[in-house]
Motif scaffolding. Structure first.
Motif, short mmCIF file in Angstrom:
data_model
loop_
_atom_site.label_atom_id
_atom_site.label_comp_id
_atom_site.label_asym_id
_atom_site.label_seq_id
_atom_site.Cartn_x
_atom_site.Cartn_y
_atom_site.Cartn_z
N ARG A 1 0.65 -1.26 -0.11
CA ARG A 1 0.07 -0.18 0.23
C ARG A 1 1.05 1.19 -0.18
O ARG A 1 1.64 1.12 0.47
CB ARG A 1 -1.19 0.08 1.25
CG ARG A 1 -2.35 -0.96 1.15
CD ARG A 1 -3.11 -1.11 2.42
NE ARG A 1 -3.34 0.46 2.75
CZ ARG A 1 -3.69 0.55 3.62
NH1 ARG A 1 -4.35 -0.48 4.30
NH2 ARG A 1 -4.60 1.55 3.54
N ARG B 1 -9.24 1.27 -0.81
CA ARG B 1 -9.44 -0.01 -0.07
C ARG B 1 -10.52 -0.54 -0.35
O ARG B 1 -10.71 -2.17 -0.64
CB ARG B 1 -9.68 0.51 1.32
CG ARG B 1 -9.84 -0.65 2.45
CD ARG B 1 -10.09 0.42 3.99
NE ARG B 1 -9.53 0.86 4.01
CZ ARG B 1 -9.57 2.00 4.28
NH1 ARG B 1 -10.62 2.85 4.65
NH2 ARG B 1 -8.08 2.89 4.70
N ALA B 2 -11.62 -0.14 -0.80
CA ALA B 2 -13.06 -0.31 -1.56
C ALA B 2 -12.16 -1.29 -2.59
O ALA B 2 -12.81 -2.64 -3.50
CB ALA B 2 -13.75 0.18 -1.94
N VAL C 1 -9.67 -2.38 -3.52
CA VAL C 1 -8.92 -3.52 -3.37
C VAL C 1 -9.83 -5.27 -2.79
O VAL C 1 -9.78 -6.20 -3.07
CB VAL C 1 -7.89 -3.56 -2.27
CG1 VAL C 1 -7.40 -4.30 -1.99
CG2 VAL C 1 -6.79 -2.13 -2.97
N GLU C 2 -10.68 -4.20 -1.76
CA GLU C 2 -11.46 -5.65 -1.39
C GLU C 2 -12.32 -5.71 -2.83
O GLU C 2 -12.75 -7.05 -2.20
CB GLU C 2 -12.38 -5.11 0.05
CG GLU C 2 -10.95 -4.66 1.15
CD GLU C 2 -12.45 -3.53 2.12
OE1 GLU C 2 -13.99 -3.67 1.79
OE2 GLU C 2 -11.88 -3.62 3.23
N ALA C 3 -13.00 -5.40 -3.71
CA ALA C 3 -13.24 -5.57 -4.29
C ALA C 3 -12.60 -6.94 -4.93
O ALA C 3 -13.59 -7.86 -6.07
CB ALA C 3 -14.20 -5.02 -4.80
N SER D 1 -9.44 -9.92 -6.27
CA SER D 1 -9.29 -10.88 -5.34
C SER D 1 -7.94 -10.74 -5.91
O SER D 1 -7.19 -9.91 -6.27
CB SER D 1 -9.53 -12.28 -6.56
OG SER D 1 -8.80 -12.32 -7.64
N GLN E 1 -6.17 -8.36 -8.49
CA GLN E 1 -5.24 -7.26 -7.92
C GLN E 1 -3.78 -7.05 -8.42
O GLN E 1 -3.46 -5.72 -9.13
CB GLN E 1 -5.06 -7.71 -6.26
CG GLN E 1 -6.62 -6.77 -5.51
CD GLN E 1 -5.51 -7.45 -4.03
OE1 GLN E 1 -4.56 -7.20 -3.54
NE2 GLN E 1 -6.94 -7.57 -3.27
#
Length: 96
Positions: free
Chosen positions: A3, A66-67, A69-71, A73, A77
Motif C-alpha cells: 500500500r 480500500r473498496a 482492493v476488497e472487490a 481477488s 489485484q
C-alpha cells in the motif's frame, strides 16, 4: 499487496520556481543562471480550510482504494497493478 500512503501535508509554504514547478530550486535557479539577477519566485501556503479540504480528499481516496482492493481477488489485484504500471509508463514516455 504493497500500500502506498500519501505524504503528510506540509505546514510550510510551497515555493514555485519561475517555470511554475514546485520546489526550492538550486541556487542557480534562484539567481538567474545568465545574468545573476534574482528570478521571481512565488510562495503559496494553505489556509486551515485548505488543509481540511486536502485531508478530506486524501481520506476519500484511501477509502475508495480500500473498496477497490476488497472487490478484487489477489490475482485480479496483480493484473490490475500490472496494467496500471504499463499505462503509467506509457504516459510517462509521452510526457518526457
Amino acid at each position: 499487496m504493497t500500500r502506498s500512503h500519501a505524504p503528510a501535508l506540509a505546514s510550510r509554504p510551497v515555493h514555485l520556481r519561475p517555470d511554475g514547478r514546485a520546489g526550492p530550486g538550486s541556487p542557480q535557479e534562484r539567481s538567474g543562471p545568465v545574468t545573476g539577477r534574482p528570478c521571481r519566485s512565488r510562495s503559496r501556503s494553505l489556509t486551515p480550510k485548505g488543509h481540511a479540504f486536502l485531508a478530506g480528499a486524501a481520506r476519500s481516496r484511501r477509502e475508495n482504494a480500500r473498496a477497490a482492493v476488497e472487490a478484487l481477488s489477489p490475482g485480479e489485484q496483480a493484473m490490475f497493478t500490472e496494467m496500471c504500471r504499463k499505462v503509467a509508463g506509457s504516459i510517462d514516455t509521452l510526457l518526457h
